[in-house]
Design a protein around this motif. Structure first.
Motif, short mmCIF file in Angstrom:
data_model
loop_
_atom_site.label_atom_id
_atom_site.label_comp_id
_atom_site.label_asym_id
_atom_site.label_seq_id
_atom_site.Cartn_x
_atom_site.Cartn_y
_atom_site.Cartn_z
N UNK B 62 89.32 32.47 48.12
CA UNK B 62 88.58 33.61 48.65
C UNK B 62 89.50 34.67 49.21
N UNK B 63 88.88 35.79 49.60
CA UNK B 63 89.70 36.92 50.04
C UNK B 63 89.17 37.54 51.33
N UNK B 64 90.10 38.14 52.07
CA UNK B 64 89.73 38.87 53.28
C UNK B 64 90.38 40.24 53.19
N UNK B 65 89.57 41.28 53.32
CA UNK B 65 90.11 42.65 53.27
C UNK B 65 89.96 43.29 54.63
N UNK B 66 91.06 43.84 55.13
CA UNK B 66 90.98 44.67 56.34
C UNK B 66 91.38 46.08 55.90
N UNK B 67 90.51 47.03 56.16
CA UNK B 67 90.78 48.40 55.70
C UNK B 67 91.15 48.41 54.22
N UNK B 68 90.46 47.60 53.47
CA UNK B 68 90.68 47.48 52.02
C UNK B 68 92.04 46.87 51.64
N UNK B 69 92.71 46.30 52.61
CA UNK B 69 93.97 45.61 52.27
C UNK B 69 93.67 44.12 52.13
N UNK B 70 94.08 43.58 50.98
CA UNK B 70 93.87 42.15 50.75
C UNK B 70 94.90 41.38 51.60
N UNK B 71 94.44 40.85 52.73
CA UNK B 71 95.37 40.25 53.70
C UNK B 71 96.25 39.16 53.11
N UNK B 72 95.63 38.26 52.36
CA UNK B 72 96.39 37.09 51.92
C UNK B 72 97.19 37.35 50.65
N UNK B 73 97.13 38.61 50.18
CA UNK B 73 98.03 38.97 49.07
C UNK B 73 99.34 39.51 49.64
#
Lengths: 840, 227
Positions: B62-73
């Motif tokens: 799964x993914x988490x985006x903060x301000x459209x930034x993919x955190x775990x990428x």
């Protein structure tokens, strides 16, 4: 706070005790690095100075030169400076008063630079010669001269171009030299002003400009100028420019080994200190990571902490190393001859760099593991204990030995495998270093084979042509006995020659180990072995009484006169590998009979063993009864090469066929007498056809060397042990303190104070017990694998000491006990509720 | 405007037979300025979700985006910096560094960023948190409520976009709890931040713009409850 890194200094300040303990460890390490480096540089410089003093300040000598070649070399561009020496002549002394013996002077002529720059003879009387008619002589000759005449002029015969000519010299001074005198030829020096072309007898001793490739350059110069060369090898080895590459590196290899051991010991201490401090702060690092600290920033924090502590420790350690060595050298005199202490920038550099380097190396892993702490773990409040993989251990032996508390202590100790092995490893290292080095020192001391170390005799006259015809008579002995400053006189005969061993009395195991060369000197003949390395001693009553007293022998001198003998049965010899071996060559016991061959004149003259075989054929030997067995000859503190027999002097005379004594030893009233009487005793000896040896001087020199070697070695061991103790206390204390909460649980569930104390103390001490078992085994293997191989003393007859094992084991258990005792007080006073509340 | 988006977030612990799914395929979105409360029984996966939102743990998928930034990428270092600048954490057990004073604890995220502190802002924060006369005290010299205020101060110091609070009042009495929540609400409003808060306290949950209920690692039947 201006920077996040300021957290480091805050942490250090708040945990003052831990900081100081860690700094102490670093200081000890830097002190040792400095001391070792200082010893290295001061030995190096001291030795260079001594070599220059003894053999001259030159690197290469161009020999057998004509005048023109010597002149040419003076101008050679590769040479920095040098001097011309002329091997002038051997002067047979003609003066009546001095010609009672065949005395001669070996005269060399020095140019100005030889006197002032290169050889610098050490003048002790008068002045240096200023022309070729003036001479300075060896101080020993000077004493002989002074004892006989007031005249300063000496006349002698010298050979020049095959023609004998008469020469007259004016003696203007005397100097000391370490040159060995052969026979009665003493060294002397005149001034080289008559720089004539006298064939190829000039030498040019030079120091080269280039700092590297000295041998190559010197050989090139020799080729270019068509000359022969000799090297001042000892000096070149000190510059690491000697011909043998291994020897060039020998001293450095030793220093690097010692420094590596210190680095290893120190790394363990500092690693432990930092690792435990990081384990304690896992949560803090986790929080920092959670609020955005990068791995690099965490790593920096730990490294900074290490750097700050190093920077505090560096000046203290460097200063400590210098002061420590200065004080040691001040207390133990005699060091100044060997060491040239001073302030060497290299030493300060080495101490500083190695100190900081070691610390940074030691904290590298803790720093990396700190940076790897995942923020989630800190946030969850996970403890180290929860993350540990606890292996089920039974600890039955611990339970049997120490009951329930022992079992719990054992399981606690083994709970965290990594920490357990790390602690054990650091304890084992300390123990191994202790045992190994003590064995190493023991071996070194034994291999030095210190002669005269415990000799009774402090001065000894030996008749020229010992043991044969020339001997010292009773008048001479009487004269000595009344001499002021002489307290005891021992007269004896010493002779190394053929003795007999009955075949069934030969210790074949020891004999088989003998070096072939030595074996060929102990050969079977009929039902005996003829041992040509036998030592026959003929004692007077004084000498006998000293030996009897020293060895608690229950016999009298009249027993010795009545065909009883004392057997010296411990031999010190060499085996086939060239190593020293100690053991008994014969299996004789007290009460056994032993035969001594009559040494015929024919044998004395020719040394041919057939004369002894003839004596055996004719049963031309005396039979004695062994009334006492001792290990070594005590007057001179010497071990025979094969074995020895002490007989009365009368019996000695019967065997060799000579009256009187070939050796007379004496003991001084006081140390000062050794100096004041030297000249008088030398003259007395010379008048009576004997050489005088100042054994006291050798003895003192040897004792000094021994003392120096022991001081340095034990100093090293003490410091290494000190590091180890700091490490052990630190590790055990931390290991116990991090388990506060669990101990609180024990208390809460009803453990008595005594049970609790037992538990805590056992947890510390079990580490010591465990480490001593492993450490002793590892040390035993190391001693056997490494030391015995390189030991110059062969395994045969050598006993490796067991006391380092006992002392090391008791020491380490004792230290771990004390280490547990320290936190025990804190744990005892701990409030149970507070303990239970501690967040792990 | 969306500031946080979660897509099919799953977190599993352990392996094979011991595998436990703490979060199962969770998706949600949170807008800027929103105050969301996460509720649920113990072990439901609330904290796991919060930790994954803050980038301190890693999802299984799964993914988490903060301000459209993919955190775990992001790379490890970039994630640390993002956390430092965009996220502020408030923990139940405060988690202050014991050797630093209250003010120094607060300043830590700024110092880690090698940034210059906005003195006026910090003064204002200290005043807001009622810590002016306590700023030079070590955590051990502060009460629980004061320690939590320091922890809030630290979360606000870098002016992050999102404040993640894991039961910030769990260790506090009701008076202190109310004060802390008021403070958080006030500050997020004042500085236009987003607040996501885990709580067991329904009264606190009621103060949120919306409540996200989690049961057995999934968003509850009621889904996201708008209150």
């Amino acid at each position: 706070m201006k920077d996040y890194t300021a957290i480091t200094t805050k942490y250090l300040r708040q945990h003052r005790k831990r900081t100081i303990l860690t700094i102490c460890g670093i200081v000890v390490a830097i002190t040792m690095f400095t001391a070792v480096a200082l010893i290295y540089y001061s030995i190096l410089n001291g030795t260079i100075e001594r070599i220059k003093k003894d053999s001259g300040d030159f690197e290469v000598g161009f020999v057998n030169l004509s005048k023109s070649k010597a002149e040419l070399l003076k101008l050679n561009a590769e040479i920095e400076y040098g001097c011309v020496v002329n091997k002038l002549e051997v002067l047979q002394i003609m003066d009546e008063i001095l010609a009672d013996k065949e005395r001669s002077l070996a005269i060399k002529a020095y140019d100005q630079d030889a006197f002032t720059k290169v050889f610098k003879p050490q003048l002790v009387q008068g002045r240096l010669p200023q022309n070729s008619k003036e001479l300075i002589v060896d101080i020993r000759f000077w004493h002989i001269l002074k004892g006989k005449t007031q005249s300063q002029t000496i006349t002698g015969k010298a050979e020049q171009d095959g023609v004998e000519i008469e020469r007259v010299y004016n003696i203007v001074g005397a100097y000391t030299t370490r040159e060995i005198i052969s026979g009665m030829t003493y060294p002397a020096i005149t001034y080289l002003d008559d720089y004539a072309d006298q064939g190829n007898q000039y030498s040019y001793f030079a120091t080269l400009k280039d700092k590297k490739h000295k041998i190559d350059i010197a050989e090139q110069v020799a080729r270019d100028t068509g000359t022969e060369i000799i090297f001042n090898k000892e000096l070149l080895y000190m510059y690491r420019q000697g011909p043998d590459k291994d020897r060039n590196d020998a001293l450095e290899v030793m220093i690097i080994t010692i420094i590596s051991i210190i680095i290893l010991a120190t790394i363990v201490v500092i690693y432990n200190a930092f690792n435990t401090s990081i384990i304690e702060r896992i949560k803090h690092f986790g929080i920092l990571r959670a609020i955005g600290a990068t791995k690099g920033q965490i790593r920096n924090l730990v490294l900074r902490e290490a750097l700050i502590m190093s920077l505090i420790a560096v000046p203290i350690g460097v200063l400590g190393g210098h002061i420590g060595l200065y004080v040691t050298f001040k207390i133990i005199k005699g060091f100044s001859e060997w060491f040239k202490l001073g302030i060497y920038p290299q030493v300060i550099g080495i101490g500083t760099l190695l100190g900081i380097g070691t610390v940074l190396l030691a904290v590298l892993i803790p720093a990396i593991s700190a940076s790897r702490i995942a923020p989630i773990e800190a946030i969850r409040g996970n403890s180290m204990i929860k993350r540990e993989k606890v292996k089920k251990r039974r600890g039955i032996l611990a339970k049997l030995l120490f009951s329930f508390e022992g079992q719990v202590a054992y399981r606690n100790m083994r709970r965290n495998g990594k920490r357990f092995w790390l602690t054990t490893f650091s304890l084992v290292i300390s123990l191994v270093i202790f045992i190994f080095f003590n064995n190493f020192i023991d071996m070194t001391l034994k291999s030095l084979g210190m002669v005269y170390e415990n000799a009774e005799i402090e001065g000894c006259f030996q008749a020229e042509g010992r043991g044969r015809t020339e001997t010292l008579g009773i008048d001479f002995i009487n004269e000595l006995q009344v001499l002021k400053g002489v307290s005891k006189v021992y007269a004896f005969n010493a002779y190394v020659g053929p003795l007999l061993i009955d075949k069934d009395k030969l210790n074949t195991a020891y004999y088989n180990d003998f070096l072939d060369k030595l074996k060929s000197k102990t050969v079977p003949y009929k039902d005996m072995y003829i041992c040509e390395m036998g030592q026959l001693m003929g004692y007077d009553e004084n000498a006998f009484n000293y030996t009897r007293q020293k060895n608690n022998l229950s016999m009298t001198y009249s027993d010795l006169e009545n065909n009883n003998v004392i057997l010296i049965n411990k031999s010190e010899s060499y085996n086939t590998e060239g190593k020293t071996i100690l053991g008994n060559l014969t299996k004789y016991k007290i009460g056994d009979e032993i035969k001594i061959p009559i040494i015929s004149k024919a044998y004395l003259e020719t040394g041919e063993v057939k004369h002894i075989q003839e004596a055996i054929d004719k049963q031309d030997y005396l039979t004695f009864k062994i009334a006492g067995i001792i290990e070594k000859e005590d007057l001179l503190d010497e071990s025979p090469k094969a074995f020895g027999i002490i007989v009365s002097n009368e019996n000695f005379g019967k065997i060799i066929g000579a009256a009187g004594y070939n050796s007379v030893g004496l003991k001084y009233d006081s140390k000062e007498d050794s100096e004041t009487l030297y000249e008088k005793l030398s003259n007395l000896g010379s008048e009576n056809g004997a050489k005088f040896f100042d054994i006291y001087k050798y003895m003192k020199q040897n004792k000094d060397i021994m003392l120096q070697a022991m001081t340095l070695s034990y100093g090293f061991i003490v410091l290494i042990t000190l590091i180890a103790i700091i490490n052990i206390i630190h590790t055990i204390t931390i290991n116990l303190l991090v388990k506060k909460r669990e101990f609180a649980v024990f208390k809460a569930i009803g453990m008595t104070k005594e049970q609790f104390q037992k538990l805590v103390l056992l947890e510390g001490t079990l580490y010591g017990i465990f480490a001593s078992i492993i450490g002793s085994a590892v040390s035993y293997l190391l001693v056997n694998m490494l030391l015995k191989k390189s030991n110059p003393v062969a395994a045969y007859g050598i006993e490796y000491p067991t006391w380092p094992y006992v002392a090391g084991t008791l020491g380490i258990i004792g230290i771990t006990f004390i280490a547990a005792l320290l936190p025990l007080r804190k744990l005892n006073d701990m409030n149970i509720i507070d303990g239970l509340r501690i967040e792990e | 405007m969306e500031i946080l988006r979660v897509e099919n977030l799953t977190k599993k612990y352990g392996k094979k037979d011991n595998e436990v799914t703490a979060l199962n395929n969770v998706s949600l979105s949170i807008n800027k300025g929103e105050f969301a409360a996460i509720v649920g029984p113990s072990g439901s996966g609330k904290s796991t979700l919060l930790h994954l939102l803050g980038g301190v743990d890693h999802p299984s998928s799964g993914k988490v985006y903060i301000d459209n930034i993919d955190m775990y990428a992001l790379k490890e270092k970039e994630l640390s910096i993002l956390r430092r600048r965009k996220v502020g954490f408030v923990f139940q057990s405060y988690n202050l560094i014991p050797v630093l004073t209250a003010e120094e604890n607060m300043l830590m995220p700024i110092l880690l960023d090698h940034a210059k502190e906005d003195k006026n802002y910090i003064r204002e924060l200290l005043k807001l948190l009622g810590l002016e006369d306590r700023k030079n005290h070590l955590p051990s010299e502060l009460s629980g409520g004061q320690q939590q205020r320091v922890s809030i101060g630290r979360a606000l110091a870098n002016k992050p976009s999102i404040i993640l609070a894991d039961e910030p009042t769990g260790n506090l009495d009701s008076k202190n709890s109310r004060e802390i929540i008021e403070l958080l609400k006030y500050s997020v409003k004042k500085y236009n931040q987003t607040l996501i808060l885990i709580t067991h306290d329904l009264n606190i949950a009621k103060m949120a713009d919306r409540v996200i209920s989690i049961i057995d690692g999934q968003i509850g039947e009621n889904g996201v409850m708008d209150l």
